[in-house]
Design a protein around this motif. Structure first.
Motif, PDB file in Angstrom:
ATOM      1  N   ILE A 133       0.854  -1.180   0.000  1.00  0.00           N
ATOM      2  CA  ILE A 133       0.000   0.000   0.000  1.00  0.00           C
ATOM      3  C   ILE A 133       0.892   1.232   0.000  1.00  0.00           C
ATOM      4  O   ILE A 133       1.825   1.324   0.784  1.00  0.00           O
TER       5      ILE A 133
ATOM      6  N   ASP B 105      -5.540  19.103  -1.311  1.00  0.00           N
ATOM      7  CA  ASP B 105      -6.990  19.047  -1.266  1.00  0.00           C
ATOM      8  C   ASP B 105      -7.416  17.938  -2.219  1.00  0.00           C
ATOM      9  O   ASP B 105      -6.645  17.516  -3.065  1.00  0.00           O
ATOM     10  N   LEU B 106      -8.635  17.468  -2.076  1.00  0.00           N
ATOM     11  CA  LEU B 106      -9.076  16.433  -3.006  1.00  0.00           C
ATOM     12  C   LEU B 106     -10.134  16.978  -3.951  1.00  0.00           C
ATOM     13  O   LEU B 106     -10.651  16.279  -4.800  1.00  0.00           O
TER      14      LEU B 106
ATOM     15  N   SER C 155      -8.247  15.670  -8.874  1.00  0.00           N
ATOM     16  CA  SER C 155      -8.962  14.504  -9.348  1.00  0.00           C
ATOM     17  C   SER C 155      -8.148  13.758 -10.406  1.00  0.00           C
ATOM     18  O   SER C 155      -8.041  12.534 -10.392  1.00  0.00           O
TER      19      SER C 155
ATOM     20  N   ARG D  33      -6.416  10.062 -10.147  1.00  0.00           N
ATOM     21  CA  ARG D  33      -6.756   9.057 -11.135  1.00  0.00           C
ATOM     22  C   ARG D  33      -5.516   8.439 -11.759  1.00  0.00           C
ATOM     23  O   ARG D  33      -5.365   7.219 -11.831  1.00  0.00           O
TER      24      ARG D  33
ATOM     25  N   ASN E  72      -3.617   6.399  -9.072  1.00  0.00           N
ATOM     26  CA  ASN E  72      -4.322   5.178  -8.709  1.00  0.00           C
ATOM     27  C   ASN E  72      -4.134   4.094  -9.776  1.00  0.00           C
ATOM     28  O   ASN E  72      -3.798   2.955  -9.481  1.00  0.00           O
TER      29      ASN E  72
ATOM     30  N   ASN F 212      -1.827  -0.769  -3.768  1.00  0.00           N
ATOM     31  CA  ASN F 212      -3.053  -0.034  -3.524  1.00  0.00           C
ATOM     32  C   ASN F 212      -2.704   1.364  -3.061  1.00  0.00           C
ATOM     33  O   ASN F 212      -1.639   1.598  -2.500  1.00  0.00           O
ATOM     34  N   LEU F 213      -3.625   2.263  -3.301  1.00  0.00           N
ATOM     35  CA  LEU F 213      -3.346   3.661  -3.010  1.00  0.00           C
ATOM     36  C   LEU F 213      -4.215   4.191  -1.872  1.00  0.00           C
ATOM     37  O   LEU F 213      -5.421   3.991  -1.861  1.00  0.00           O
ATOM     38  N   VAL F 214      -3.590   4.855  -0.929  1.00  0.00           N
ATOM     39  CA  VAL F 214      -4.303   5.554   0.125  1.00  0.00           C
ATOM     40  C   VAL F 214      -4.228   7.041  -0.169  1.00  0.00           C
ATOM     41  O   VAL F 214      -3.147   7.562  -0.383  1.00  0.00           O
ATOM     42  N   VAL F 215      -5.363   7.690  -0.186  1.00  0.00           N
ATOM     43  CA  VAL F 215      -5.361   9.117  -0.461  1.00  0.00           C
ATOM     44  C   VAL F 215      -5.685   9.917   0.792  1.00  0.00           C
ATOM     45  O   VAL F 215      -6.588   9.565   1.539  1.00  0.00           O
ATOM     46  N   SER F 216      -4.920  10.957   1.016  1.00  0.00           N
ATOM     47  CA  SER F 216      -5.216  11.859   2.124  1.00  0.00           C
ATOM     48  C   SER F 216      -5.080  13.285   1.653  1.00  0.00           C
ATOM     49  O   SER F 216      -4.445  13.553   0.646  1.00  0.00           O
ATOM     50  N   SER F 217      -5.677  14.187   2.396  1.00  0.00           N
ATOM     51  CA  SER F 217      -5.459  15.582   2.058  1.00  0.00           C
ATOM     52  C   SER F 217      -5.011  16.340   3.285  1.00  0.00           C
ATOM     53  O   SER F 217      -5.337  15.990   4.407  1.00  0.00           O
TER      54      SER F 217
ATOM     55  N   LEU G 200      -1.444  15.149   8.202  1.00  0.00           N
ATOM     56  CA  LEU G 200      -0.226  14.563   7.674  1.00  0.00           C
ATOM     57  C   LEU G 200       0.421  13.646   8.701  1.00  0.00           C
ATOM     58  O   LEU G 200       0.829  12.531   8.400  1.00  0.00           O
TER      59      LEU G 200
ATOM     60  N   ALA H 165      -1.181  10.364   9.067  1.00  0.00           N
ATOM     61  CA  ALA H 165      -0.763   9.453   7.997  1.00  0.00           C
ATOM     62  C   ALA H 165       0.614   8.884   8.298  1.00  0.00           C
ATOM     63  O   ALA H 165       0.898   7.725   8.033  1.00  0.00           O
TER      64      ALA H 165
END
Lengths: 343, 343
Positions: free
Chosen positions: A62, A69-70, A76, A80, A83, A92-97, A107, A110
């Motif tokens: 991962i 920001d998302l 976006s 994309r 990912n 696999n991708l974990v997204v955070s903002s 942060l 995470a």
DNA sequence: TTGTAGGCGTTATCAC
DNA sequence: GTGATAACGCCTACAA
């Protein structure tokens, strides 16, 4: 309730090591026993426990992506691209903002969890001391998006903002024949805005055009804000050879709309240029002349770099630079081969 | 290299259990030793290993969100809402899409790794047999977005599409005085499109307006496609009391643009209604009358449900329904209190 | 209040 | 080819 490797072993009448082998290196085990084990796995619906696995292998497959920001088309696209590539590479991708809630908390959270992540791609966009600190003694493999951090060397994938902004400026003062260019940036502290402003100023100087502090505005990248600003100034801007250079497409769209609302015609009465080439650029009338920033490619490249580093932490830091591309549509009258208003 | 709990223990001259205690239940340990341990932790830069932790605790504090796609304003909002709420609840969010690459592979990949996830929120948008199968005997806590799956009971958060579409239709046949309404949907198999079409047909019947198969189009939710379609038909549509009801804002924007390009004035010569109330809705001229779908709230609610279920797998399934809201702007001439073209 | 010891589910290293 | 057994790093009775 949870079925473990030893349940499978019992059921198949073998030892757990054999089960483990058919799972990971099936070639080392006899075809018959292999079949027996496999059917035991199927019958029991066995799923290896990822924690135990990670504990031994010291990796989770991962990786993380931390963005300012998302929200919005721009991020976006990055998500994309990232990912997609991450999955291709088996991650696999974990997204955070950093924006939702307190950025440092976000942060750091995470990071606290970091032992679960094999690596992180970070886009900061504005440099706070905290982020700087956190990143400099970062233990986890990481790559930085759209900027470079002082301190420890690291992988990074950059957009050559300068190149893109310069191309646009050349287009405006050249083919479009602009003599006055208004700059509408994002936040004054934003990296991209800074780089684009530099290019703006430089190009003005090169073209021997006057620079005026009062032709520079810093907003927030939002459509509405730009619309409001333009509503106030658009009549004053409307001049034979004036162009507005907005630092993203949304603001440019707002400016076009404000101009239209004021009864002005773009590009006849005023040129408007955008940046990013998001879908909005094709949704204004006229469609925007803008600079295409390869966002999803940036996300993808980031993942490539990151996964490569995860595989080999010792490799020398790489720096990928992506070149934006000038997209000429109609909002600056470029197709007219002369000052845009002479239509 | 990696510093573990026993390193800390040695350094602080205590046993590992004591270290573990200050980590998890600090109240059980003497203030002095606690301080000693904490400084040892700091000096060594110790970080608990999340795998080992998960192995014992059987949870990762990571939840997943699987969407049909990550592209565009709509999903972007859902992700944002979900991410924000997930963090508030102490979870990290993993985002995946079923569109990048083979959908089943994608989904199954996420599932294979599932022991790392505490739960998943899934939005399907179109039901394939594979997804159906996968979901029916899903071992992991999950919630479904914007639809319900036959088979096992489960949590779900729904948008009352019917309600929203009906409100819009009532608005069109009422205040706007429309006598003919053209329906431009997304893919014919898309859940949302189906629900909205049903409402469309019903409302037509209620208003005793004729239904014509030839006034129904199925596209792909994209701006350009809608623009192209409208370019062909807009002159024929342009009638005293005709409105186009598009199934999302992007298509509506494309239609407005095509109308403008054909020299028609919206809403005077043709009304256009959108759906979703994404930012595009405020970026067309005139701004779109549309239906606000609470997207980020849907993401947030999904996370609430999911985390609640993770905490208590036995609780009865919950079903949250979110009501869309009619947003009247100018593209249908609603403010005119009469047929939109009589301006 | 603190330490000891057992176990969580895997994989890896040996023997056999 | 296969089977014990020792890690991996942590948590938690239970004992002291």
């Amino acid at each position: 309730m949870p079925v473990s490797i030893s349940d499978v072993a019992k059921r198949a009448n073998v030892s757990i090591s054999t089960v483990s082998r058919v799972l990971n290196r099936r070639e080392l085990v006899n075809d018959q026993t292999c079949a027996r084990v496999e059917s035991a796995i199927r019958e029991l619906g066995y799923q290896p426990n990822a924690f135990a696995r990670g504990l031994m292998l010291r990796k989770s497959e991962i990786v993380g992506l931390v963005l300012p920001d998302l929200h919005g088309e721009f991020y976006s696209q990055i998500i994309r691209g990232a990912n997609q590539r991450a999955r291709q590479l088996g991650y696999n991708l974990v997204v955070s903002s950093t924006r939702d809630g307190d950025d440092s908390h976000s942060l750091l959270h995470a990071i606290r969890q970091r032992t679960l992540l094999d690596g992180v791609a970070v886009m900061v966009s504005e440099l706070t001391d905290r982020i700087q600190d956190v990143l400099t003694d970062f233990r986890l493999p990481f790559v930085v998006l759209d900027d470079e951090i002082g301190g420890a060397p690291h992988d990074s994938v950059l957009i050559d903002q300068r190149h893109g902004a310069t191309a646009m400026m050349r287009h405006l003062v050249g083919p479009c024949g602009a003599k006055r260019i208004v700059f509408v940036g994002g936040l004054e502290t934003n990296f991209d805005t800074i780089a684009r402003f530099e290019a703006y100023r430089q190009a003005l100087a090169n073209a021997k055009l006057p620079f005026s502090r009062s032709d520079v505005y810093y907003l927030d990248y939002e459509y509405e804000t730009a619309y409001n600003l333009a509503s106030k100034h658009v009549r004053e801007w409307a001049a034979p050879d004036c162009c507005v250079f907005a630092a993203n497409d949304e603001m440019a769209a707002g400016i076009v709309a404000a101009a239209n609302a004021a009864g002005l015609s773009v590009p006849r009465d005023l040129g408007v240029a955008g940046f990013d080439d998001t879908r909005v650029a094709r949704m204004t009338r006229p469609p925007l002349t803008t600079v295409r920033v390869p966002m999803s490619e940036m996300g993808a490249k980031a993942m490539e770099l990151l996964c490569r580093r995860v595989a080999d932490p010792q490799r020398p830091p790489t720096r990928i630079s992506l070149k934006p591309e000038l997209i000429v549509r109609e909002s600056c009258g470029a197709d007219l081969c002369g000052p845009h208003r002479n239509r």
